[in-house]
Design a protein around this motif. Structure first.
Motif, mmCIF file in Angstrom:
data_model
loop_
_atom_site.group_PDB
_atom_site.id
_atom_site.type_symbol
_atom_site.label_atom_id
_atom_site.label_comp_id
_atom_site.label_asym_id
_atom_site.label_seq_id
_atom_site.Cartn_x
_atom_site.Cartn_y
_atom_site.Cartn_z
ATOM 1 N N THR A 323 0.852 -1.180 0.000
ATOM 2 C CA THR A 323 0.000 0.000 0.000
ATOM 3 C C THR A 323 0.890 1.233 0.000
ATOM 4 N N ASN A 324 0.570 2.190 -0.854
ATOM 5 C CA ASN A 324 1.361 3.423 -0.938
ATOM 6 C C ASN A 324 1.029 4.409 0.171
ATOM 7 N N VAL A 325 -0.070 4.188 0.882
ATOM 8 C CA VAL A 325 -0.468 5.075 1.978
ATOM 9 C C VAL A 325 -0.627 4.203 3.217
ATOM 10 N N SER A 326 0.486 4.058 3.957
ATOM 11 C CA SER A 326 0.477 3.180 5.122
ATOM 12 C C SER A 326 -0.284 3.806 6.292
ATOM 13 N N SER A 327 -1.073 2.961 6.944
ATOM 14 C CA SER A 327 -1.766 3.329 8.186
ATOM 15 C C SER A 327 -1.970 2.035 8.949
ATOM 16 N N ASP A 357 8.679 1.505 4.264
ATOM 17 C CA ASP A 357 9.784 2.222 3.633
ATOM 18 C C ASP A 357 9.274 3.491 2.962
ATOM 19 N N GLY A 358 10.198 4.378 2.718
ATOM 20 C CA GLY A 358 9.946 5.570 1.913
ATOM 21 C C GLY A 358 11.037 5.654 0.866
ATOM 22 N N SER A 359 10.692 5.920 -0.365
ATOM 23 C CA SER A 359 11.699 5.961 -1.431
ATOM 24 C C SER A 359 11.652 7.296 -2.147
ATOM 25 N N MET A 360 12.823 7.755 -2.570
ATOM 26 C CA MET A 360 12.941 9.047 -3.249
ATOM 27 C C MET A 360 14.024 8.982 -4.317
ATOM 28 N N THR A 361 13.840 9.780 -5.327
ATOM 29 C CA THR A 361 14.890 9.992 -6.315
ATOM 30 C C THR A 361 15.891 10.980 -5.737
ATOM 31 N N ALA A 362 17.164 10.740 -5.992
ATOM 32 C CA ALA A 362 18.193 11.618 -5.436
ATOM 33 C C ALA A 362 19.386 11.691 -6.385
ATOM 34 N N GLU A 481 -0.101 12.784 -1.679
ATOM 35 C CA GLU A 481 -0.345 11.966 -0.493
ATOM 36 C C GLU A 481 0.347 10.614 -0.615
ATOM 37 N N GLN A 482 0.285 10.020 -1.805
ATOM 38 C CA GLN A 482 0.885 8.702 -1.984
ATOM 39 C C GLN A 482 2.404 8.747 -1.927
ATOM 40 N N VAL A 483 3.024 9.698 -2.616
ATOM 41 C CA VAL A 483 4.493 9.712 -2.680
ATOM 42 C C VAL A 483 5.133 10.266 -1.420
#
Length: 661
Positions: A323-327, A357-362, A481-483
């Motif tokens: 799920t992209n929106v964890s709760s 996890d959280g992922s980002m472009t860097a 919200e998702q990202v």
């Protein structure tokens, strides 16, 4: 002049020139047939997979471009060989208007035979191609045989237009030439060509640039655009070096007196210098077509044979629910659905990993990473960073570590981070441990790109970083919200009956995607059919287009042998009259023919050798990281092609020897 005479002359001319026209008509029939089959396949109502449809449509476009260029090229060869014959007609009293009428009849006859027979064979063999495609796809797509009226119409339009263009070209050639030029039209290029140093330097530069790009590109995604730039440079360099560089090399050999003043070398080098001006383009075409055949067949076979490697690279675990929106509610719902469906099916999960996890472009910098809302993965320093809470890491790895708010663990799937600290965004963290492995993503030197994992003391820090990056993105709220929210993932393998495992995966996917907000599932087995559709389609197209380009290579080789034979016959007869024995003449012929015709093959092998590294990176984008498999397929393809090339060469060389003798 009676109109019936044009028909008689046309048929007589086609019969007298059958050595050149029969291969042309046969290849025209094959080209029409292959275009119709591919166009009919792309329009088939039985093919509903979008990726397969896209592949087939691309192939239709390639065949269309190929048909225009190839048939126009071979026609120019035919009209050149016949200029002397047409010049004789002109001198004997036939006006250019009468010659034009004769050429119109010849073109109409050729077009009717080619298009008519091509469509008939296309309709007949399309059923076979349907069955071959189904076999490669590994799945029953329930394709029904159908004759496509739309494909017939488009085939007629395309090839009528091509034959019309060739007729206009031929009429223009006759109109602008005088009888004397026509009589000597087949002997153009007999003057010794000049050494074009600028063109030679241009060819060397283009080839060097293409090779440099192919050898130095690092990022797999960057390889996509770099590959096409390199291809253009190599093609330009190949044509330039064959047309001008070859002449420069031959003249250099002529200056070497020890080499040049030997019977077989003298005649071979001098003959090649005079012939290279008019035949260099044909050799370059053979080289480029051979390279294309080798690349297409080796890559598509590798993808298809390495399907299991592809699937395991894309899906390290058999199943993933995310799920992209964890709760707490969403996480518990995913866990509950999995447990319920597993219990009902009697299937046991194994190697289960649950984590946030959280992922980002860097962009990687010397001291850390600059976080981006969007990233261009074709850039060398662009990467992905994944942030994981310490609690989840300890649970997955069976550890009891602790971290302060300003401390992190670091891990990379490629090279280690290697520093004592790392700057992520506008904050600097102390790296207390460099992890050697991580169950989520084990180290793999063949990965498409390296990813960096950082373990944070708690999920709140990760959430704060995500919100800071995306708060001013200006994108839609649901996307933001998702990202900018932490993900929750459950990944696992399955143990049990194969059919039960498939059913439970389908059931979990249906419930998770239907009951949990912003959730989806991925599965190796459920995606297998989609991958076979794509890569099976690519293999089908690779073999199909490879056969088409191989046909073109064979015809160009044949025409070149015929052309060389007629041009060299008188020269070798003179050599025998001035004292050279038949054995010496045959040796001279063999050395010239072997050198000229195997030069394109050797050059093609060099091209694919240099391009090997960049092609492996392109395959990594398609999830094939098994370099040894691609190497084996490439070597096997080169060997098989070289054997076939040698057989075709020996058969066409016989015609050359017959004409010369």
């Amino acid at each position: 002049m009676s109109s019936s005479i044009y028909g008689k002359l046309a048929f007589t001319n086609l019969k007298n020139n059958r050595k050149t026209y029969v291969p042309y008509i046969l290849t025209s029939i094959l080209t029409v047939m292959m275009y119709y089959i591919m166009d009919a396949l792309s329009r088939s109502s039985s093919i509903v997979d979008p990726s397969l449809q896209s592949v087939l449509l691309c192939a239709v476009g390639v065949i269309m471009i190929f048909a225009v260029i190839f048939l126009f090229y071979t026609n120019s060869f035919l009209i050149k060989r016949r200029k002397k014959e047409i010049g004789v007609y002109n001198i004997l009293g036939m006006g250019k208007r009468h010659i034009a009428q004769m050429l119109v009849v010849e073109t109409v006859v050729t077009a009717v035979i080619s298009i008519g027979a091509g469509l008939v064979f296309g309709i007949i063999f399309s059923k076979f191609m349907y069955l071959a495609l189904i076999k490669l796809l590994h799945y029953d797509v329930r394709m029904e045989f159908e004759v496509s009226g739309t494909s017939i119409r488009y085939t007629l339009i395309l090839f009528v237009a091509i034959f019309l263009m060739t007729l206009v070209f031929n009429l223009f050639q006759i109109q602008v030439s005088n009888p004397v030029e026509l009589l000597h039209g087949g002997n153009q290029g007999e003057k010794e060509p000049k050494t074009k140093r600028i063109m030679t330097v241009f060819g060397v530069i283009m080839l060097a640039v293409g090779y440099y790009i192919a050898l130095t590109v690092e990022q797999p995604l960057a390889a996509i655009q770099a590959f096409f730039v390199a291809v253009v440079c190599v093609i330009l360099g190949t044509y330039a070096l064959f047309t001008s560089g070859s002449i420069a090399i031959l003249k250099g050999l002529r200056k070497n007196k020890k080499f040049y003043y030997q019977a077989k070398n003298f005649s071979a080098v001098s003959g090649m210098i005079y012939r290279m001006k008019q035949n260099a383009v044909g050799l370059a075409n053979i080289c480029i077509l051979s390279t294309m055949v080798l690349v297409m067949i080796s890559t598509t076979i590798s993808l298809y044979v390495g399907m299991e490697d592809v699937l395991r690279t894309r899906y390290p675990r058999e199943f993933e629910a995310k799920t992209n929106v964890s709760s707490p509610e969403a996480d518990q719902a995913i866990d509950r659905i999995i447990e319920e469906e597993m219990a009902d099916a009697g299937v046991e999960p194994k190697s289960v990993l649950r984590y946030h996890d959280g992922s980002m472009t860097a962009v990687r910098q010397e001291d850390g990473f600059q976080l981006l809302q969007f990233g261009n993965y074709a850039e060398e320093d662009t990467t992905e960073i994944i942030l994981i809470p310490l609690e989840d890491y300890n649970r997955m790895e069976g550890e009891e570590g602790s971290l302060a708010p300003d401390e992190v663990y670091a891990y990379s799937t490629g090279e280690d981070w290697g520093g004592d600290s790392v700057k992520i965004g506008d904050k600097t963290y102390r790296v207390t441990k460099e992890l050697k492995n991580l169950q989520i993503d084990p180290k793999n030197a063949q990965n498409m790109m390296s990813s960096y994992f950082f373990i944070f003391s708690d999920a709140g820090q990760i959430q704060e970083l995500l919100e800071n990056v995306y708060e001013d993105s200006g994108m839609q709220e649901d996307w933001v919200e998702q990202v900018s929210t932490i993900n929750y993932r459950v990944v696992f393998d399955l143990e049990g009956d194969e059919e039960d495992c498939l059913n439970v995966m389908r059931a979990i996917q249906s419930r998770v995607e239907g009951e949990v907000n912003a959730a989806f599932c991925e599965s190796r087995e459920l995606s297998r059919e989609e991958f076979y559709y794509l890569y099976g389609g690519l293999l089908f197209i690779g073999i199909y287009l490879g056969a088409l380009f191989l046909m073109a290579t064979v015809l160009i080789m044949y025409y070149k042998q015929i052309s060389e034979g007629y041009d060299d016959r008188e020269r070798y007869q003179i050599m025998q009259k001035v004292g050279m024995s038949k054995r010496e003449v045959k040796g001279a012929i063999r050395s010239q023919v072997l050198l000229v015709f195997f030069l394109p093959l050797v050059t093609a092998v060099v091209h694919i050798t240099v391009a090997f590294d960049v092609i492996t990176k392109l395959l990594a984008v398609l999830n094939l990281t098994n370099v040894s498999l691609f190497l084996s397929c490439t070597i096997a393809t080169v060997i098989v092609f070289a054997v076939f090339y040698g057989i075709v060469f020996s058969l066409t060389a016989r015609e050359y020897y017959k004409i010369v003798n």
